[in-house]
Each structure stands twice: as structure tokens, then as C-alpha cells.
Scaffold this motif. Structure first.
Motif, PDB file in Angstrom:
ATOM      1  N   UNK A 128      43.386  87.899  39.741  1.00  0.00           N
ATOM      2  CA  UNK A 128      43.749  88.700  40.831  1.00  0.00           C
ATOM      3  C   UNK A 128      44.663  87.944  41.633  1.00  0.00           C
ATOM      4  N   UNK A 129      45.608  88.655  42.245  1.00  0.00           N
ATOM      5  CA  UNK A 129      46.369  88.041  43.593  1.00  0.00           C
ATOM      6  C   UNK A 129      45.682  88.166  44.820  1.00  0.00           C
ATOM      7  N   UNK A 130      45.048  87.308  45.394  1.00  0.00           N
ATOM      8  CA  UNK A 130      44.506  87.458  46.580  1.00  0.00           C
ATOM      9  C   UNK A 130      45.268  86.488  47.580  1.00  0.00           C
TER      10      UNK A 130
ATOM     11  N   UNK B   3      37.797  90.716  42.632  1.00  0.00           N
ATOM     12  CA  UNK B   3      36.801  90.529  41.245  1.00  0.00           C
ATOM     13  C   UNK B   3      36.447  89.017  41.132  1.00  0.00           C
ATOM     14  N   UNK B   4      35.173  88.743  40.511  1.00  0.00           N
ATOM     15  CA  UNK B   4      34.916  87.022  40.041  1.00  0.00           C
ATOM     16  C   UNK B   4      36.007  86.785  39.358  1.00  0.00           C
ATOM     17  N   UNK B   5      36.153  85.264  39.537  1.00  0.00           N
ATOM     18  CA  UNK B   5      37.219  84.262  38.756  1.00  0.00           C
ATOM     19  C   UNK B   5      38.555  84.514  39.534  1.00  0.00           C
ATOM     20  N   UNK B   6      38.627  84.980  40.726  1.00  0.00           N
ATOM     21  CA  UNK B   6      39.648  85.151  41.446  1.00  0.00           C
ATOM     22  C   UNK B   6      40.255  83.687  41.853  1.00  0.00           C
ATOM     23  N   UNK B   7      41.666  83.898  42.310  1.00  0.00           N
ATOM     24  CA  UNK B   7      42.183  82.606  42.875  1.00  0.00           C
ATOM     25  C   UNK B   7      42.642  83.144  44.475  1.00  0.00           C
ATOM     26  N   UNK B   8      42.163  82.610  45.460  1.00  0.00           N
ATOM     27  CA  UNK B   8      42.380  83.131  46.582  1.00  0.00           C
ATOM     28  C   UNK B   8      43.312  82.117  47.392  1.00  0.00           C
ATOM     29  N   UNK B   9      44.247  82.563  47.998  1.00  0.00           N
ATOM     30  CA  UNK B   9      45.260  81.672  48.865  1.00  0.00           C
ATOM     31  C   UNK B   9      45.104  82.236  50.265  1.00  0.00           C
ATOM     32  N   UNK B  10      45.076  80.839  51.143  1.00  0.00           N
ATOM     33  CA  UNK B  10      44.871  81.203  52.467  1.00  0.00           C
ATOM     34  C   UNK B  10      46.140  80.675  53.163  1.00  0.00           C
ATOM     35  N   UNK B  11      46.958  81.386  53.742  1.00  0.00           N
ATOM     36  CA  UNK B  11      48.287  80.838  54.411  1.00  0.00           C
ATOM     37  C   UNK B  11      47.866  80.895  56.095  1.00  0.00           C
ATOM     38  N   UNK B  12      47.838  79.567  56.634  1.00  0.00           N
ATOM     39  CA  UNK B  12      47.473  79.478  58.218  1.00  0.00           C
ATOM     40  C   UNK B  12      47.964  78.186  58.519  1.00  0.00           C
ATOM     41  N   UNK B  13      48.108  77.942  59.798  1.00  0.00           N
ATOM     42  CA  UNK B  13      48.297  76.697  60.410  1.00  0.00           C
ATOM     43  C   UNK B  13      47.173  76.488  61.545  1.00  0.00           C
ATOM     44  N   UNK B  14      46.292  77.285  61.448  1.00  0.00           N
ATOM     45  CA  UNK B  14      45.185  76.801  62.476  1.00  0.00           C
ATOM     46  C   UNK B  14      43.865  76.485  61.909  1.00  0.00           C
ATOM     47  N   UNK B  15      42.889  76.134  62.791  1.00  0.00           N
ATOM     48  CA  UNK B  15      41.719  75.687  62.409  1.00  0.00           C
ATOM     49  C   UNK B  15      40.731  76.858  62.457  1.00  0.00           C
TER      50      UNK B  15
END
Length: 1010
Positions: free
Chosen positions: A308-310, A400-412
Motif C-alpha cells: 500500500x502507498x501510505x 493493510x498489514x505489511x504496509x510501508x508508511x511514509x511521514x512527511x514533517x518538519x516538526x517533533x
């Protein structure tokens, strides 16, 4: 591998019999899993795992081949099901086996068709069916797999525990899930069912009426076991050496769980019972496929699904460049997948800022996903921390399981209290979380220039440790934390495309904290088509060495081995083809932290779980929920996926690797004998489980003799705490429910804190709640949830429980899925009533035809949902409103000729519309027709007519209501006479409803008479 299996059997024989003598609890149902065969020495027994895995595999392959044939593709190439498929099958098998292991279900006769609780067990079985259908329709696939596993367990147990086989039945008992089918009476409490049996094998110990083949005289019974409920005199026992009730009259037993006479008095009928249980399981799967549609059925089992693209997107004012980069990367991925039919996958987007989080946009439509991406706006912002963990929790529950999750941020993160919950969800789903941070962690509040755009309110210096939670989560889940810049974010985001490619496997994943040169190796085998290395951090030196001992200094020179792309915070290294098989070496030096991740293009990968031997109600291997217990033995079960006639490999051992890649323990693996299709199942003893975090590397060799290695990147954190959910109640709108759980302390007396969280906000109190548990003791408690009156049926609530030692890092977790069900469940199937039959059949069948007109109604309150012509060579015509005289009196032969001409032009299924009426025409082989999208009022009767050549005199129409109840309507030229003879129908609760006569009158009023 067969040699390994023989050695394994000889080793197990040495300890199995003494172990069995120590068991003291009853044995109910088919044996749970492959390990049960080992413990009972019944190698040829059909277990719940065996029956379930093969049934799902067969119906899935049948569905895929049918779709290929439907689209004109007659290739006989081997079908690759993918790692996600076997993970989904494993969830169903786990739920099935848990019925024998969970304390709330293992001894309850209702879940196992024991102690003549047949009617209540049938109600439970239909409830599981309703849950499964509701969850699939709501796209809550994990919850559906859990319900389906429970359904399979109870259904399979019926054939092992009852006298159905002894009555000479050669077909399945349809009434269990189809209330309108005839029911066999159950023996009353004061009716004796068995005679005495004084040997391990019991033949002819059922009383004559309990094994008669005469339908009108048959009675159903099932065996009692143990002491609860008490066994009346003269009743049958479950039987076997683990059942204490076998000593009570009538002595003996009737179970067919295994081929071993020690455990199953009717062991000689095991194969017949297993055959019927398999057929019943196949029937459920085919009915489920027809109920939810082929596409949803394949999604239920994650068949051939790409990752999945997350995206989890910070949308505050400083994130313009990051949002733009994510859009471009998503567009590139969608375009590349568009060239591979069926490879689009699932897309999830969760925006967040402060204080807003979400909503989560989940879709299978790439166009809709890109529309959501285009609507993202970088606006606002305030204080520096943001609600990252709340957003990631949403992403994990919707992906779904086995996903790759990508987080874009510049904050804590601002919501650090959710860290344990998010960690638990990522580990439970084996999903990786990667952070793309456009911020330097060493910058302070006063020194960074970008603060003006975000306009932070706080004036204190920012801590350089404020991103530690990100690094911890990526390290535990197997992802990366990349600190980059706005100018490099688009190029750095290539990692998204690399990591979401199909058939991606991990060859190396390791972290290095050394200032000196670190050395790491990975192996390339013949199944690997390409290799990409990602290194996060800043390197001062990097040398790559091939298996032929050729070296290249990647930072200083171009060379023959690889090409490197260097961005701020990330290095991307691609090996040149053709790839050299063998061991590659990577040497790197840095002033700080480095993470190495090596991925390859190959179908051969693996899944795993930890398990312990249990003897509560069945000898078998019970999967460990959460992390395994440190310092004690446990079994490691490895499932190798992607093998086939063109890809062969064998595996010898697994290595437990520490955080920096050091070897902690080598585990020898042996075949479990449960290997099927493209899957190989292996098992080994970990003795003891290490006390420090580790990941797993699987080792073997390919068909050419090259060593083969695969790495599972998430970190296992051994613990001295176990937490188990004991009950999974239904969630009814407007009502409260409690979930019971147990915490086991495998260490010294100490204090713990428990935190509960759910993704829908139904919990009354989330915690933390503190309590003390004595040494080697357990603690039971419960959490309460209130379901709003507006909650939609089928929605799944993900409940996460985390427990922590107050004075150490010791912790563990449990994740449970609860389903919202209607307050007044509809268990009554639709009804079909024939109103009129026309036929001009003669000896020349192809020149004549027949038709039958019917009224289809929903007896319950949920309304009609779908209809399908499942068998027959004719055409089914649906009328939008009451048919006119012209429609009803039309000549069947002429109509059939016209329909065949339409069919040859437009296909099997099409809409036919005219000025004053609307019709829908269905042919065999088409998908279920959605009535609810066609009719304005699905509570009203639907009028249909089936027309066929006289060469085909049998047809079957299937009708569903919105609750998932199904009705099989058999159509013949003698339909009217048959329905007049059958004027009653059994509802889901066993009540008799006079439906046939009522709908016959209704049809006669609505249709012109002959």
C-alpha cells in the motif's frame, strides 16, 4: 527436506509420549495445527490448519483462473499469490486455532458443537457468517478474517464431534448456514444416544436411531467432554485419553478428531469427517465470494497485492515543498503501476497539523487518491510540535498489514503519550514507518531560518532530542529516519518508490553507532533480479566489495560495481547488472548514526511467529500474542513464500540478530510437513529467547547452490509480561460492552501501568491505570466501551492495550478487533415464490423453451441486496416494477432468441431500458447484481423471470439481503408444483414462517393469469 522431516519425527518420538501422559485437560475438535500431529503421533491427521489453508488456497486459485478465463486469458502459467496472501491466510488460521487456546472459548461447548448444544452453536455459526459479510462489505478485512477463522473452527468441529458421518451422510449439513434447508432433530436431554464401549476404538457404540440412514428417523447428537456441562446417563462422550467424561456411562466416545485411537474413539471415520469438513469450508468460501463479489474476496486475502502507498502529511505552512514532492512521487508510482494490470494496490492519506488530525482517506482508486493529494494545502501552524502520532495511528488502522508508511514533517511530536500504541500497531501489522524530515535535529529555535514561516509561539530553545521518538519508531518497525532539506526532498522521496515496489525483499537491515569503520555483509542469490542500498545519515567513507573480491570506493570514484546518488541525509546505491551471486561487503565510516537497508527484487520471502506448546484443550502450538517471553524456550515458526517450479530453495536455520547486526543465537529449522503450493513451513526451538531486542535472518541455499538470506526488519522485544484479550464482544449501537483481559507476570513482584486506546473513541477510560502483580502471578481486569447509537454496522474498532513496568523498559501489547453489529440482527434469508410457469417443451429440446416467474422478497428487515444466476443456460430478467401483461405473456422462445442476440452483442450482463419500464438481464457467470443500487425500495418484492431452452431444465438463482443472509432458489419447469408442496421455511432462529403461500398469492395478484 524429507530427510529433515524424518529426523524431526524421530527426535519428537523421544519426548511425545511422556509429555502426553502429563496432559490433563480434554481434547475437543479437529487438532489445531501441524504441531498437534507431532504431539499425538498422528502424522496423517487433517488438522484445522490443514483444512483451512487448503480450502482458501483452492477457492482463491479457482477464482483467479475463472477471472483469467473470463477475460480470455488461457495461459497456464503458475499463479503467484504473494506474501500478503499467506499473511492473510495465517490470520484466519490463527483465529481458528485460538478457539482451542483462548480461555473464554476453549471449554465452551457452543463454540465446538459439544454436549448437544447444536441449536445454540448453529446460532453462533450464523452470527460469525453475518460478522464476516458485514466486515468485508465495510472493507474491514482484518476483522473479517478473524470472524471467518472462528466460523471455520465451529463448522469443522460439527463433522468431527457429531454423529453426522455415522448416519451415513455423504454431503454437508446445509441447514447450519442455510436456515431454509431441512433440519435434523437433536436428541433430547433424556434420550440415550450411546452404548458402553470398553476399548480405545469404539465401533457401533451409537444406538441404532443415532446411526440410521432413514431420514425420518434420524437424530443428531454430539459428545460431552470433561465435567461441564454434566453428562447425563446414557449420553455419548467426546472420548479419548484426555476426556474425563469417558469413564461415565455410556463409556467411550465418538470424536473423529484424529487418526489416533488414543485420542479419537472413532478414528477410523476421521478421513470421512475431514472430507465433509473440507467440503463445508469450501462451500462457505464460495458463498462468501458470491456474496461480496470476486474483487472483494481477493482483497480479503490480499491476493497479489502490491504494498500500500501510505502518506502521513504535515500540512502546516512550512510544508509546501514536501507536499509537492509527495504529489510527484505518488503520480510516478501510479503511472508505473498502471502498466501492470491488477497492481494498483491501496492508497491511504492522513493529513495532520495542530490540533487537527485526519480524516484518513482510504481508496483503491488512484485518481481519487491524487485528487485528495491535490487538495492538500500548506496553511497555518503554530507551536513547533504537531499531532504526528495521532495521524500515524490513523494510518496504521486504515492500511493493510505489511504496509510501508511514509511521514512527511518538519516538526517533533506533540502527542508522545500515544507512542506505545503506535508502536504496538506497527509491530502487530508488521508495517514499517519511515520519516522524511526536512529539519536539522541540531538546530535550535533561535538559529534556524525557517522559523519565521511557521511563526512559532514558543521562544525556548528546541531540544536536539525532540526527534528521538521518530528514530525509535523507525528502528523498531524496520523503517528509516531521514533528515533532509527542502531542496532535496523530491530526490530523497525516491525511497518511497523503491520501498513500495512489488516483490521487494530485505537482504540487510542494520544500524551502526560506531565512529570507526563498520563492516556489513549481505548475500545475493539467483532469484534476486536487482539490488538497491539505502543508507541514512552522513558517511565519510564507503567501500563496496563484490563476491569476486572487486572493490569500489563509492564516495570518491565511479566504478564497475554500483552507482551512488547522494542527497542530504540519504545515499541511494544501485548495483549494476548482471548481479554477481554470493556475499557482498559494505564498509562505511561516519561521525554519527547510520542505518543500512538493502532491498532486492525477488519473490522469495518469509513470515514468522513465535509459539508455545499448550495442553489446555488440545495439544498444539499456540501463537504468542505480542512479544515472546525472555529467558524461556519458545518455538519459532517460519513460513517461506514465493517458491515455485522455477524458484526452488531449501532452508537450514534462522539467526537472531542484535540491534547492530551481531549474532545472538542460531536456530535450526525443520520442515513442519504442512508445506503447500508455493509455501514452505519450518519450525525450530529458540532456547532460550534472548533478553535483548533482535530481528531474524533466514538462511538457506537456492537451486544453484548459492547461499540465500532474507531479513525481517522489525525488532522483536522480549519481555517478562504477557497480556491476552479474553473476550471479544459484539459492539451494538447505543449499548456498552466490556473486554476482559489477563496480564501474566513472568518476573518478580512489581507494579505495572496499563493504557487502553481505540481508534474510534468508544472507550470510557483510556488510562494509564496502575496495579501490582505478585511474582509469577496474573491479573485480570476489563475495559468498557460505549458504542454510539449512530455507529454503522460492519465498522471495526481497533482496541490496543499496552502494559509497562513502572520501573523498567519491560512492556508488551495486545491488539483486538471489535465489530459493530445491528441491534436487531436479521437472520432470516430472502424468499423465492413462483407465481407462474410457461413451457412448450417437446422432444426437440433446442427448438422449445420454458420460463418461470417469481417474486423475491426479504423476510427480515434489512432489505434485498444482490441477486446472481449461479447455474443454468438461460437468462434471468429482473423487473424494476410490476411487469405488464406484455412482459408476462411474452413467448419464451422468441424472448430467448432476442436475449441471445443481445448477449452476443453486449456480453452476459447488461441493462435494458425502455420508455415505460426498466429491466436488468443476467446470465450465468456474471457477478452478483446489486439490487440496492437499482431499486429505490429494497424492502418491496422484486419480480424476476427465468427463461431457458428445454435442453437445460435446471437452474439456480442466489439472492442476498443486506445482512448477508443467502437464499438458493432452484428453478425447474415444475417449479410451481414444488413450491406448493413446500409451504413453510425455517428462519435463522428455528421458527416456522408461512412464506410460500403468502408470496404465491402476491405473485398471482401481480402477474396476469394463464
Amino acid at each position: 527436506m524429507s530427510q529433515h522431516r524424518g529426523i524431526w519425527r524421530r527426535q519428537v518420538h523421544l519426548f511425545t509420549l511422556p509429555y502426553l501422559l502429563l496432559l490433563a485437560s480434554p481434547c475437543v475438535g479437529f487438532l489445531p495445527d501441524f504441531w498437534s500431529r507431532v504431539l499425538t503421533l498422528s502424522w496423517d491427521s487433517h488438522t484445522h490448519q490443514y483444512i483451512t489453508e487448503r480450502a482458501i488456497l483452492n477457492v482463491t486459485l479457482e477464482t483467479l483462473r475463472g477471472l483469467k478465463k473470463h477475460h480470455g486469458n488461457h495461459d497456464k502459467e503458475e499463479i503467484r499469490l504473494g506474501r500478503g496472501f499467506w499473511r492473510a491466510v495465517g490470520e484466519v488460521v490463527k483465529s481458528n486455532a485460538a478457539m482451542d487456546f483462548r480461555s473464554s472459548t476453549r471449554s465452551d461447548p457452543v463454540y465446538h458443537f459439544d454436549s448437544e448444544h447444536i441449536e445454540s452453536a448453529t446460532v453462533m455459526l450464523r452470527r460469525f457468517w453475518t460478522h464476516t459479510v458485514l466486515s468485508v462489505r465495510a472493507k474491514e478485512y482484518q476483522s473479517a478474517r478473524h470472524s471467518l477463522g472462528q466460523l471455520f473452527h465451529s463448522l469443522q468441529d460439527f463433522y468431527s464431534h457429531s454423529n453426522w458421518v455415522e448416519m451415513g451422510q455423504s454431503s454437508i449439513y446445509l441447514h447450519l448456514l442455510q436456515p431454509e434447508e431441512p433440519a435434523v432433530p437433536v436428541a433430547k436431554e433424556d434420550t440415550p444416544t450411546c452404548m458402553e464401549c470398553f476399548s480405545t476404538t469404539c465401533r457401533n457404540n451409537l444406538l441404532p436411531r443415532l446411526k440410521t440412514t432413514q431420514e425420518n428417523s434420524q437424530l443428531l447428537t454430539t459428545g460431552y467432554f470433561s465435567t461441564f456441562p454434566p453428562k447425563p446417563q446414557g449420553k455419548c462422550s467426546h472420548g479419548g485419553i484426555l476426556d474425563s467424561s469417558r469413564y461415565l456411562g455410556a463409556k467411550g466416545g465418538i470424536n473423529k478428531d484424529s487418526t489416533s485411537p488414543l485420542f479419537s474413539p472413532h478414528h477410523y471415520l476421521h478421513l470421512k469427517a475431514a472430507t465433509l469438513a473440507t467440503e463445508a469450508t469450501l462451500t462457505v468460501l464460495r458463498d462468501l465470494r458470491d456474496s461480496v463479489g470476486h474483487r472483494n474476496f481477493l482483497k480479503l486475502f490480499s491476493v497479489k497485492q502490491v504494498p500500500a502507498l501510505v502518506f502521513v502529511m504535515d500540512t502546516t505552512g512550512s510544508m509546501f515543498e514536501e507536499i509537492h514532492a509527495a504529489r510527484l512521487r505518488a503520480q510516478s508510482i501510479i503511472q508505473s503501476r498502471a502498466n501492470s494490470p491488477g497492481q494498483l494496490g491501496t492508497f491511504v492519506l492522513v493529513p495532520f497539523h495542530d490540533p487537527g488530525v485526519g480524516p484518513a482517506y482510504e481508496t483503491d482508486d488512484p485518481g481519487q487518491f491524487m485528487q485528495h493529494m491535490e487538495e492538500l494545502m500548506a496553511l497555518g501552524g503554530g507551536d513547533e510540535p504537531e499531532m504526528f502520532l495521532s495521524a500515524t495511528q490513523l494510518a496504521l488502522t486504515h492500511s493493510p498489514p505489511l504496509s510501508e508508511i511514509f511521514v512527511f514533517t518538519d516538526a517533533s511530536p506533540k502527542d508522545a503519550h500515544l507512542f506505545d500504541v503506535v508502536k504496538a500497531l506497527s509491530l502487530e501489522k508488521q508495517s514499517k514507518v519511515t520519516f522524511l524530515l526536512t529539519e536539522d535535529p541540531n538546530y535550535t529555535k533561535e538559529s534556524r531560518g525557517r522559523l519565521m514561516r511557521r511563526k512559532r509561539r514558543s521562544r525556548e530553545p528546541l531540544s536536539p532530542d525532540r526527534f528521538n521518538l521518530y528514530s525509535s519508531l523507525s528502528s523498531l518497525s524496520g523503517g528509516l529516519t531521514i533528515f533532509t532539506t527542502n531542496s532535496d526532498i523530491h530526490r530523497v522521496s525516491t525511497i518511497v518508490e523503491d520501498n513500495t515496489a512489488a516483490d521487494k525483499v530485505t537482504l540487510l537491515h542494520v544500524e551502526s553507532h560506531k565512529d570507526l569503520m563498520s563492516v556489513h555483509t549481505f548475500r545475493v542469490d539467483s532469484s534476486v533480479k536487482s539490488v538497491t542500498l539505502h543508507v541514512s545519515g552522513t558517511m565519510t567513507e564507503c567501500i563496496l566489495t563484490s563476491p569476486s573480491d572487486q572493490s569500489q570506493s563509492l564516495l570518491n570514484e565511479e566504478g564497475p560495481l554500483a552507482v551512488i546518488q547522494q542527497f542530504q541525509g540519504l545515499y541511494r546505491i544501485s548495483l549494476f547488472p548482471p548481479l554477481q551471486p554470493g556475499q557482498w561487503k559494505l564498509q562505511a565510516k561516519s561521525d554519527g548514526h547510520l542505518t543500512f537497508n538493502v532491498i532486492g527484487d525477488s519473490g522469495v520471502d518469509f513470515l514468522y511467529y513465535f509459539a508455545i506448546v499448550t495442553s489446555e484443550t488440545h495439544p498444539g502450538l499456540a501463537r504468542v500474542d505480542g512479544n515472546p517471553t525472555a529467558g524461556v524456550p519458545a518455538f519459532l515458526v517460519v513460513v517461506v513464500t514465493g517458491l515455485g517450479s522455477d524458484i526452488e530453495a531449501s532452508f537450514s536455520h534462522a539467526t537472531l540478530l542484535g540491534a547492530e547486526g551481531e549474532s545472538l543465537q542460531q536456530v535450526k529449522l525443520n520442515s513442519s510437513s504442512s508445506s503447500i503450493y508455493s509455501l514452505e513451513e519450518l519450525v525450530g526451538l529458540v532456547d532460550p529467547v534472548p533478553r535483548v531486542p533482535f530481528c531474524i535472518r533466514l538462511s538457506g541455499q537456492d537451486s544453484r547452490g548459492n547461499k540465500l538470506e532474507r531479513v525481517s526488519t522489525e525488532m522483536v522485544e522480549p519481555t517478562h509480561i504477557q497480556i491476552q484479550v479474553l473476550s471479544l464482544p459484539d459492539l451494538v449501537p447505543g449499548q456498552s460492552a466490556v473486554v476482559n483481559f489477563e496480564i501474566q507476570n513472568h518476573g518478580a513482584a512489581r507494579n505495572f501501568s496499563l493504557t487502553a486506546d481505540d481508534d474510534c473513541g468508544y472507550l470510557h477510560m483510556t488510562g494509564p491505570h496502575s496495579f501490582a502483580v505478585a511474582e509469577q502471578r496474573s491479573f485480570r481486569d476489563q475495559v468498557s466501551l460505549h458504542t454510539p447509537a449512530t455507529a454503522q454496522a460492519g465498522v471495526t474498532v481497533t482496541l490496543t492495550l499496552t502494559v509497562n513496568d513502572l520501573h523498567s523498559a519491560d512492556s508488551n501489547y495486545a491488539v483486538a478487533y471489535l465489530t459493530v453489529v445491528p441491534q436487531d440482527s436479521d437472520t432470516s434469508p430472502p424468499s423465492c415464490s413462483a407465481a407462474r410457469v410457461q413451457s412448450n417443451c417437446s422432444a426437440i429440446c433446442n427448438a422449445t423453451s420454458w420460463s418461470v416467474s417469481l417474486s423475491v422478497s426479504d423476510i427480515g428487515h434489512s432489505g434485498l441486496d444482490a441477486v446472481q444466476l449461479q447455474e443454468g443456460e438461460g437468462i434471468l430478467t429482473l423487473f424494476y416494477s410490476t411487469p405488464t401483461s406484455e412482459d408476462s405473456l411474452g413467448e419464451p422462445g422468441l424472448e430467448l432468441q432476442q436475449i441471445k442476440r443481445d448477449k452476443s452483442t453486449n456480453g452476459d450482463y447488461h441493462h435494458h431500458q425502455e420508455q415505460h419500464k426498466q429491466k436488468a438481464r443476467l446470465g450465468t457467470g456474471g457477478p452478483p447484481f446489486n439490487i440496492s443500487e437499482w431499486l429505490l425500495d429494497v424492502s418491496q418484492p422484486l419480480f424476476v423471470r427465468y427463461t431457458s431452452s428445454c435442453c437445460s431444465t435446471q437452474a439456480e438463482m442466489v439472492v442476498w439481503d443486506k445482512a448477508g443472509n443467502m437464499k438458493h432458489c432452484h428453478l425447474t419447469p415444475g417449479q410451481k408444483r414444488q413450491l406448493q408442496n413446500k409451504s413453510t421455511e425455517t428462519s435463522g432462529t428455528g421458527q416456522k414462517i408461512p412464506t410460500g403461500f403468502f408470496f404465491l398469492l402476491l405473485g398471482l395478484l401481480c402477474f396476469p393469469l394463464l
